[in-house]
Write a protein that holds these residues in place. Structure first.
Motif, short mmCIF file in Angstrom:
data_model
loop_
_atom_site.label_atom_id
_atom_site.label_comp_id
_atom_site.label_asym_id
_atom_site.label_seq_id
_atom_site.Cartn_x
_atom_site.Cartn_y
_atom_site.Cartn_z
N TYR A 139 -23.01 41.87 -16.08
CA TYR A 139 -23.19 42.77 -17.60
C TYR A 139 -23.58 44.47 -16.80
CZ TYR A 139 -24.48 43.64 -21.72
OH TYR A 139 -24.70 44.77 -23.52
N PRO A 140 -24.42 44.51 -15.74
CA PRO A 140 -25.41 46.21 -16.10
C PRO A 140 -23.97 46.74 -15.68
CG PRO A 140 -26.30 44.68 -15.04
CD PRO A 140 -25.12 43.64 -15.01
N ILE A 141 -22.40 46.62 -15.42
CA ILE A 141 -21.59 48.14 -14.88
C ILE A 141 -20.37 47.54 -16.27
CG2 ILE A 141 -20.28 45.98 -13.49
CD1 ILE A 141 -20.30 48.84 -11.62
N LEU A 142 -20.55 46.24 -16.70
CA LEU A 142 -19.16 46.23 -18.10
C LEU A 142 -20.23 47.04 -18.89
CD1 LEU A 142 -17.49 45.24 -20.07
CD2 LEU A 142 -19.20 43.48 -20.00
N GLN A 143 -21.88 46.68 -19.27
CA GLN A 143 -22.35 47.86 -20.36
C GLN A 143 -21.38 49.36 -19.95
OE1 GLN A 143 -26.27 47.49 -19.28
NE2 GLN A 143 -26.31 47.26 -22.83
N LYS A 144 -22.71 49.68 -18.62
CA LYS A 144 -21.73 51.13 -18.45
C LYS A 144 -20.49 51.23 -18.61
CE LYS A 144 -25.17 53.53 -15.59
NZ LYS A 144 -26.14 54.08 -14.79
N VAL A 145 -19.54 51.08 -17.83
CA VAL A 145 -18.22 51.27 -18.06
C VAL A 145 -17.65 51.06 -19.45
CG1 VAL A 145 -15.80 50.02 -17.71
CG2 VAL A 145 -17.38 50.44 -15.82
N ASN A 146 -18.06 50.07 -20.69
CA ASN A 146 -18.06 50.84 -21.56
C ASN A 146 -18.52 51.59 -22.75
OD1 ASN A 146 -16.77 48.83 -24.40
ND2 ASN A 146 -19.21 48.43 -24.78
N LEU A 147 -19.94 51.78 -21.89
CA LEU A 147 -20.38 53.47 -22.33
C LEU A 147 -20.05 54.30 -22.56
CD1 LEU A 147 -24.11 51.63 -22.78
CD2 LEU A 147 -22.78 52.14 -24.39
N ARG A 201 -22.58 55.65 -10.29
CA ARG A 201 -23.19 56.32 -9.53
C ARG A 201 -22.39 55.13 -7.93
NH1 ARG A 201 -23.76 61.84 -10.72
NH2 ARG A 201 -24.96 61.56 -12.46
N LYS A 202 -22.65 56.07 -7.25
CA LYS A 202 -22.06 54.75 -5.32
C LYS A 202 -22.72 53.73 -5.89
CE LYS A 202 -20.60 55.54 -0.81
NZ LYS A 202 -20.40 54.09 -0.99
N PRO A 203 -24.03 53.64 -5.51
CA PRO A 203 -24.78 52.60 -5.28
C PRO A 203 -24.49 51.10 -6.29
CG PRO A 203 -26.41 54.82 -5.61
CD PRO A 203 -25.36 54.99 -5.89
N PHE A 253 -5.49 55.52 -0.82
CA PHE A 253 -7.60 54.92 -2.36
C PHE A 253 -6.92 53.27 -2.08
CE2 PHE A 253 -8.99 58.57 -4.08
CZ PHE A 253 -7.61 59.45 -4.47
N THR A 254 -8.82 53.18 -1.81
CA THR A 254 -8.44 50.92 -2.27
C THR A 254 -8.31 51.21 -4.11
OG1 THR A 254 -10.61 51.12 -3.05
CG2 THR A 254 -10.28 50.75 -0.74
N VAL A 255 -8.09 50.03 -4.44
CA VAL A 255 -7.59 49.74 -5.97
C VAL A 255 -9.18 49.93 -6.27
CG1 VAL A 255 -7.60 47.77 -7.24
CG2 VAL A 255 -6.14 47.85 -5.16
N LEU A 256 -10.30 49.91 -5.40
CA LEU A 256 -11.84 49.57 -6.05
C LEU A 256 -11.68 51.68 -6.69
CD1 LEU A 256 -14.26 48.73 -7.23
CD2 LEU A 256 -15.07 48.79 -5.09
N ASP A 257 -10.99 52.18 -5.31
CA ASP A 257 -11.72 53.96 -5.67
C ASP A 257 -10.73 54.59 -6.86
OD1 ASP A 257 -13.27 53.81 -3.41
OD2 ASP A 257 -11.34 54.27 -2.12
N ARG A 258 -10.01 53.67 -6.78
CA ARG A 258 -9.45 54.53 -7.89
C ARG A 258 -9.02 54.49 -8.97
NH1 ARG A 258 -6.57 52.46 -11.09
NH2 ARG A 258 -5.41 49.97 -10.04
N ALA A 287 -22.52 48.04 -5.21
CA ALA A 287 -23.09 46.81 -5.58
C ALA A 287 -21.53 45.78 -6.47
CB ALA A 287 -23.98 47.13 -6.67
N PHE A 288 -20.92 47.10 -6.77
CA PHE A 288 -19.96 46.04 -7.92
C PHE A 288 -19.10 45.74 -6.88
CE2 PHE A 288 -17.01 44.55 -10.95
CZ PHE A 288 -15.67 45.51 -10.53
N ALA A 289 -18.71 46.15 -5.43
CA ALA A 289 -17.58 45.82 -4.72
C ALA A 289 -17.71 45.17 -3.55
CB ALA A 289 -17.94 47.07 -3.48
#
Lengths: 302, 28, 222
Positions: free
Chosen positions: A169-177, A182-184, A205-210, A188-190
């Motif tokens: 959820y924390p990353i969903l929140q940031k992505v939605n906002l 940031r890298k950390p 690039f990796t899929v995640l990077d892109r 953590a998502f990776a």
């Protein structure tokens, strides 16, 4: 054919018990489901196709799995068997995920996560499985190419209060906002991702990077009027050339508004709202703030 | 009421609503 | 408004604690430390106006009162100028005071030059400044705007209000009255324009009718 079928199923069972998924799938693929000699009912055919697909998916073999899920597609529409239909849906979503059609996969995972029944046939649908499907929907949406469609699905997921209990959820929140990740946070998502979601693409690039770079670029475009590629690279944690390349592609694909001044090595983000519209928005915001104050005054009896 | 005062102060700071050159041209 | 809503409970909480009968000077000092370091609190004048805080005067904690006053109205530069008679600030307090400094700068200008910000915030490079403005101001919800690297400035669209010193009230009243005056005259002007437009359209209609009548006459005579 009958005997061959029985032998194949037995052998496939043995391969499965030894977790040799693709061998088991190949063994079952040899069964001639369309033979003219014996009439096989559609349910049997559908169950075999789904079974073979699931076995190939255990080895992340999207190509072979897709061949059989396509066969199943012709059978599933008339199938009354909810268990098989559900398994078909899950296989289809996973194949889209493996083929990096993340937005389509996300929508199917989300659809699966919304199943109301907790018992289908003799299969019990537990909360954990639904939560997994929801989490997969969030992951795939985050990995999908940044743009208006992804933003809509993000907003839908963000509004779904079940998501607030997910670890992601924390990353969903940031992505939605539309906030810069940031890298950390990205690392953590990776850790939650499957192998194919971290695989390298042709452009190294990796899929995640892109996904992350595109997301951060869009987020930066909300914060900056313009930025040098040097600084953009520092902000995104990538070489400036890479930043320029991805920015150029996003502008070309009309997924980001802006222009690149290569002489100055600067990207100018364009706010596609007209100045006069921005004026209207600013006035609207100002009036809203004004009303809030009046409401506050009223509520305090001033 | 300090909270109201802070809100009014923040509100006033939003004036003028727009002041970029580009806006001036478009507005004219 | 959002920021006010978020912090109003915090303010009530700290005011209630500060007003407590049993609040000793050391408790009050600890409370001020907690309040000025709290990541979501950007308003301190309510706490500052609690009578109990007078207990701090003349004690070894009197500098806490100065800290609270600094966080209510002062900036990072004010702190540096008086660092000798103020306690060392914690990292959370330093970050907070710098956030409050940006709000103070945004009170007078809508376009904040990077050079001014870097000097006021003791920041040595653009990346560090922009990260601060992004993470500690825009993402913290106390400011909204656009960073312009070419013009090296931060264009502020919204900034939360800081506590007001009494001497600022006249200026605010003046600004409000001139805004009211401008709005009134603008509305008046718009009314006039509408009236003018109506009159013109009436005149045009009459004119058009006259022309049509003439056309009819000419047709008949032909």
């Amino acid at each position: 054919e009958e005997q061959v079928l029985i032998i194949r199923e037995k052998l496939a069972e043995l391969y499965e018990s030894e977790q040799q998924w693709s061998k088991a799938a190949q063994m079952l693929s040899g069964i001639d489901l369309d033979s003219g000699i014996r009439m096989l009912d559609d349910t049997y055919k559908l169950s075999k196709c789904v079974q073979i697909t699931r076995l190939y998916l255990e080895d992340d073999d999207a190509v072979n799995a897709e061949a059989f899920i396509n066969k199943a597609s012709f059978l599933v529409s008339n199938s009354p068997h909810e268990v098989l239909n559900l398994q078909y849906k899950v296989c289809y979503a996973r194949i889209l995920d493996l083929k990096r059609k993340f937005l389509e996969a996300a929508l199917r995972y989300y659809d699966i996560s919304q199943i109301e029944k907790r018992q289908i046939g003799d299969e019990e649908i537990n909360e954990e499985a639904l939560e997994q499907a929801l989490s997969a929907a969030v992951t795939c949406t985050i990995l999908a190419a940044a743009g208006p469609q992804r933003s809509r699905v993000l907003a839908t997921l963000y509004k779904d209060e079940r998501c607030s209990k997910l670890k992601i959820y924390p990353i969903l929140q940031k992505v939605n906002l539309e906030r810069i990740l940031r890298k950390p946070e990205i690392d953590a998502f990776a850790e939650e991702l499957k192998a194919h979601q971290k695989a390298f693409l042709p452009d190294n690039f990796t899929v995640l990077d892109r996904a992350m770079i595109e997301h951060n670029l869009l987020s930066a475009s909300k914060l900056y009027t313009n930025i040098s590629f040097e600084e953009l690279g520092a902000l995104l944690g990538i070489p400036p050339q890479k930043a320029e390349k991805i920015a150029a592609r996003m502008i070309y694909e009309d997924r980001m508004k802006g222009s690149i001044d290569q002489v100055e090595a600067v990207i100018h983000f364009e706010d596609d709202t007209e100045e006069l519209q921005q004026w209207d928005q600013q006035i609207a915001g100002l009036c809203q703030a004004f009303n809030d104050i009046l409401d506050d005054l009223t509520s305090k009896g001033i | 009421d300090n909270s109201i005062l802070r809100q009014v102060s923040s509100l006033l700071r939003r004036l003028p609503a727009m002041e970029s050159e580009k806006f001036q041209d478009d507005f004219l | 408004m959002d920021i006010e809503r978020k912090q109003s409970e915090l303010i009530d909480h700290f005011v209630k604690q500060a007003a407590g009968e049993d609040a000793s000077a050391s408790n009050l000092a600890a409370l001020i430390l907690e309040a000025t370091a709290h990541p979501s609190l950007f308003a301190f004048s309510e706490i500052l106006s609690v009578p109990n805080l007078a207990k701090l005067k003349g004690t070894q904690y009197s500098s806490s009162l100065d800290v609270l006053r600094l966080f209510s109205y002062g900036t990072w530069s004010d702190y540096k100028r008086n660092v000798g008679c103020l306690p060392t600030l914690l990292p959370d307090q330093i970050r907070k005071l710098k956030q409050l400094t940006v709000l103070t700068l945004a009170e007078t200008e809508k376009v904040l030059p990077y050079d001014q910000l870097m000097e006021e915030l003791d920041v040595s490079n653009v990346r560090e400044l922009e990260d601060f403005l992004i993470n500690e101001c825009m993402y913290a919800g106390i400011a909204r705007g656009k960073l312009d690297q070419l013009r090296r400035c931060f264009e502020v669209q919204f900034a939360a209000g800081r506590d007001l010193r009494p001497e600022q009230l006249d200026n605010m009243i003046h600004t409000l009255s001139s805004w009211l005056g401008t709005s009134d005259s603008l509305l008046h002007l718009i009314q006039e324009k509408i009236k003018w437009a109506d009159t013109m359209s009436e005149a045009n209609k009459i004119h058009k009718k006259e022309i049509m009548d003439k056309v009819e006459e000419v047709k008949k005579s032909l």
